[in-house]
Design an enzyme around this catalytic site. Sequence first.
Site, PDB file in Angstrom:
ATOM      1  CG  ASN A 169      47.910  44.219  51.133  1.00 19.42           C
ATOM      2  OD1 ASN A 169      46.844  44.790  50.929  1.00 19.42           O
ATOM      3  ND2 ASN A 169      48.779  43.699  50.118  1.00 19.42           N
ATOM      4  CE1 TYR A 173      50.840  42.423  45.268  1.00 18.19           C
ATOM      5  CE2 TYR A 173      51.791  41.234  47.400  1.00 18.19           C
ATOM      6  CZ  TYR A 173      50.984  42.409  46.647  1.00 18.19           C
ATOM      7  OH  TYR A 173      50.411  43.309  47.443  1.00 18.19           O
ATOM      8  NE  ARG A 174      57.155  37.113  38.153  1.00 16.73           N
ATOM      9  CZ  ARG A 174      57.079  37.911  37.115  1.00 16.73           C
ATOM     10  NH1 ARG A 174      56.079  38.227  36.235  1.00 16.73           N
ATOM     11  NH2 ARG A 174      58.431  38.896  36.874  1.00 16.73           N
ATOM     12  CD1 TRP A 187      57.481  43.700  46.572  1.00 14.99           C
ATOM     13  CD2 TRP A 187      56.375  42.557  47.894  1.00 14.99           C
ATOM     14  NE1 TRP A 187      58.167  43.750  47.602  1.00 14.99           N
ATOM     15  CE2 TRP A 187      57.519  42.870  48.590  1.00 14.99           C
ATOM     16  CE3 TRP A 187      55.331  41.739  48.882  1.00 14.99           C
ATOM     17  CZ2 TRP A 187      57.824  42.644  50.011  1.00 14.99           C
ATOM     18  CZ3 TRP A 187      55.517  41.249  50.083  1.00 14.99           C
ATOM     19  CH2 TRP A 187      56.995  41.892  50.642  1.00 14.99           C
ATOM     20  CD  GLU A 233      44.001  43.015  50.024  1.00 21.45           C
ATOM     21  OE1 GLU A 233      44.307  43.281  51.419  1.00 21.45           O
ATOM     22  OE2 GLU A 233      44.393  43.953  49.248  1.00 21.45           O
ATOM     23  CG  ASP A 282      54.156  38.702  33.224  1.00 26.30           C
ATOM     24  OD1 ASP A 282      52.615  38.719  33.393  1.00 26.30           O
ATOM     25  OD2 ASP A 282      55.034  39.521  33.736  1.00 26.30           O
TER      26      ASP A 282
HETATM   27  C1  LIG Z   1      47.516  35.406  38.157  1.00 24.26           C
HETATM   28  C2  LIG Z   1      47.889  36.969  38.675  1.00 24.26           C
HETATM   29  C3  LIG Z   1      49.310  37.342  38.707  1.00 24.26           C
HETATM   30  C4  LIG Z   1      49.688  38.284  39.394  1.00 24.26           C
HETATM   31  N1  LIG Z   1      51.150  38.523  39.465  1.00 24.26           N
HETATM   32  C5  LIG Z   1      51.464  39.865  40.137  1.00 24.26           C
HETATM   33  C6  LIG Z   1      52.877  39.928  40.402  1.00 24.26           C
HETATM   34  O1  LIG Z   1      53.690  39.088  40.173  1.00 24.26           O
HETATM   35  N2  LIG Z   1      53.188  41.209  40.752  1.00 24.26           N
HETATM   36  C7  LIG Z   1      52.283  42.124  41.162  1.00 24.26           C
HETATM   37  O2  LIG Z   1      52.541  43.239  41.391  1.00 24.26           O
HETATM   38  N3  LIG Z   1      50.877  42.103  40.752  1.00 24.26           N
HETATM   39  C8  LIG Z   1      50.611  40.744  40.228  1.00 24.26           C
HETATM   40  N4  LIG Z   1      49.096  40.506  39.971  1.00 24.26           N
HETATM   41  C9  LIG Z   1      48.166  41.717  40.170  1.00 24.26           C
HETATM   42  C10 LIG Z   1      47.820  41.958  41.587  1.00 24.26           C
HETATM   43  O3  LIG Z   1      47.581  40.639  42.406  1.00 24.26           O
HETATM   44  C11 LIG Z   1      46.670  42.911  41.721  1.00 24.26           C
HETATM   45  O4  LIG Z   1      47.203  44.167  41.295  1.00 24.26           O
HETATM   46  C12 LIG Z   1      46.451  43.168  43.526  1.00 24.26           C
HETATM   47  O5  LIG Z   1      45.227  44.131  43.457  1.00 24.26           O
HETATM   48  C13 LIG Z   1      47.556  43.535  44.287  1.00 24.26           C
HETATM   49  O6  LIG Z   1      46.770  43.617  45.565  1.00 24.26           O
HETATM   50  P1  LIG Z   1      47.189  44.800  46.570  1.00 24.26           P
HETATM   51  O7  LIG Z   1      46.679  46.061  45.949  1.00 24.26           O
HETATM   52  O8  LIG Z   1      47.101  44.703  47.769  1.00 24.26           O
HETATM   53  O9  LIG Z   1      48.824  45.095  46.321  1.00 24.26           O
HETATM   54  C14 LIG Z   1      48.675  39.224  39.495  1.00 24.26           C
HETATM   55  C15 LIG Z   1      47.319  39.087  39.391  1.00 24.26           C
HETATM   56  C16 LIG Z   1      46.965  37.796  38.937  1.00 24.26           C
HETATM   57  C17 LIG Z   1      45.508  37.503  38.697  1.00 24.26           C
HETATM   58 MN   LIG Z   2      45.622  45.611  49.325  1.00 28.86          MN
END
Ligand SMILES: Cc1cc2nc3c(=O)[nH]c(=O)nc-3n(C[C@H](O)[C@H](O)[C@H](O)COP(=O)(O)O)c2cc1C
Ligand SMILES: [Mn+2]
Length: 487
Positions: A169, A173-174, A187, A233, A282
């Site tokens: 995956n 996630y920041r 996450w 991805e 945020d």
């Molecule tokens: C700039 C930016 C920052 C993000 N930061 C976070 C974060 O800190 N934690 C989080 O869970 N998702 C964050 N997201 C959203 C996730 O990247 C998004 O939900 C993504 O689909 C997660 O991938 P996954 O489905 O494989 O978990 C962020 C998105 C963006 C555009």
């Molecule tokens: Mn995913």
Amino acid sequence: MAFRNLAEFLRALEADGDLVRVRREVSPRLEISEIADRAVKGDGPALLFENVSGSAMPVAINLFASRRRTLRALNIASWEEWDERLEPLLDPKPPEGLVEKLKAIPKLTDLASVFPKTVRSAPCQEVVETGDAVDLSKLPVLTCWPGDAGPFITLPLVITRDPASRKVNAGVYRMQVFDRNTTGMHWQKHKDGAGQARGYEREGRKMEVAVAIGADPATVFSGVAPLPPGISEFLFAGFLRGEGVPLVSGKTVDVPVPAEAEIVLEGYVLPGERRREGPFGDHTGFYSLEDDFPVFHVTAVTRRKSPVYLTTIVGRPPMEDGFLGEAVERLFLPLVKKTIPEIVDMHLPVEGIFHNLMIVAIDKRFPGHARKTMHAIWGTGQMMFSKTIVVVDRDVPLRNAPELLWRVLTAIDPERDIEFVRGPVDELDFASRLPCYGSKMGIDATRKWKEEGFARRWPDEIVMSPEVRKRVDELWPSLGIKLGGKP
Ligand SMILES: Cc1cc2nc3c(=O)[nH]c(=O)nc-3n(C[C@H](O)[C@H](O)[C@H](O)COP(=O)(O)O)c2cc1C
Ligand SMILES: [Mn+2]
């Protein structure tokens, strides 16, 4: 053509006059943030800060902060072109006759070529630092807002493997930088990375993690895309690029990373370990409060000889992530239509920061159809977070806010047409009664039918007759009426 890496994308933007190199020395503490915020809110160019105090690395920001740049980043000519590209996948028709069959072959081989390719040597491993050489303070990590708990890596592609299936995956996630070799790992509990981490925690096992900072733009974007768990991805990025993403195994972890990445952090997350993370300014436009999150221990940094540090800032909308959100909306519409076929169009206005407001137009076919649609949305992937869903008939324009408001507000009897449900809400929602749990609202703003208990007549909309319009069109230039205020 797809961009091989970040540098190629930067060069293309520069050639278009859509990138400005900032040569003045600026601080990664708040200053870059303020400049980037003004640039995005004023429809400015992408920015490359070449002289960042305290670090030898340049900082790239706002690369996705316009529709034009985002389309370019994703190798898409227009949203229509994207719909056409998806069509054969979503609506496969067996080719009929020899000519059709021959025509189908290139499309099939195209698909084979978008799978990730494993390579042995990689630009992202030109320099390898381990042990005491690992020092995150060498990176120009931004402190974005005055109330932030510290510097945050804001656009990291966090790559992990599922403990059971070994599937990979990648999610953005920041990560809050705590010290020279530890960060937070933000996450949220609904996300795929957190799901995989729960698997390791159940078994009491250490989890290997690799984080790519800066890569070709389609790959970076794939980490934001709300793909269903188990869908790769990197495959999605390859499909966008029209060419598989080259991956290389991490130097010290069994996790694949984009070979063309700028910087890669390798390390692990321990089961059960938590540390205070936040506050962080945020994308809600407010500070997310501090909370306990897993900890990422960085054991190796691999990188190009002269890497560019890619970042973004979030905050009061509109921000760069709004353009990413728009791309998600347009890219996923054909897929959403496939699962919820009555949906004609959907729109998530940037003020709604993705999860607060979704407007959908449906082809209403049966009583209660609008409510069926809401529940389908609340039951699908990350759309479950939709705090407000407004359902309208298919002829209502979704992207014209004044007209939409007029139509929605005239169409509803609030007590009858608003539906409240309880369920999971976005972890960033600070108004819900509990973290991650609260209520959501659906507004059925479709015309009501007799079969839905509406016994009155629905009035006709006022429209001038076409003959009169035509006659006045002809007369208009001779009438001497100037529109748009006094001369
Ligand atoms: C700039 C930016 C920052 C993000 N930061 C976070 C974060 O800190 N934690 C989080 O869970 N998702 C964050 N997201 C959203 C996730 O990247 C998004 O939900 C993504 O689909 C997660 O991938 P996954 O489905 O494989 O978990 C962020 C998105 C963006 C555009
Ligand atoms: Mn995913």
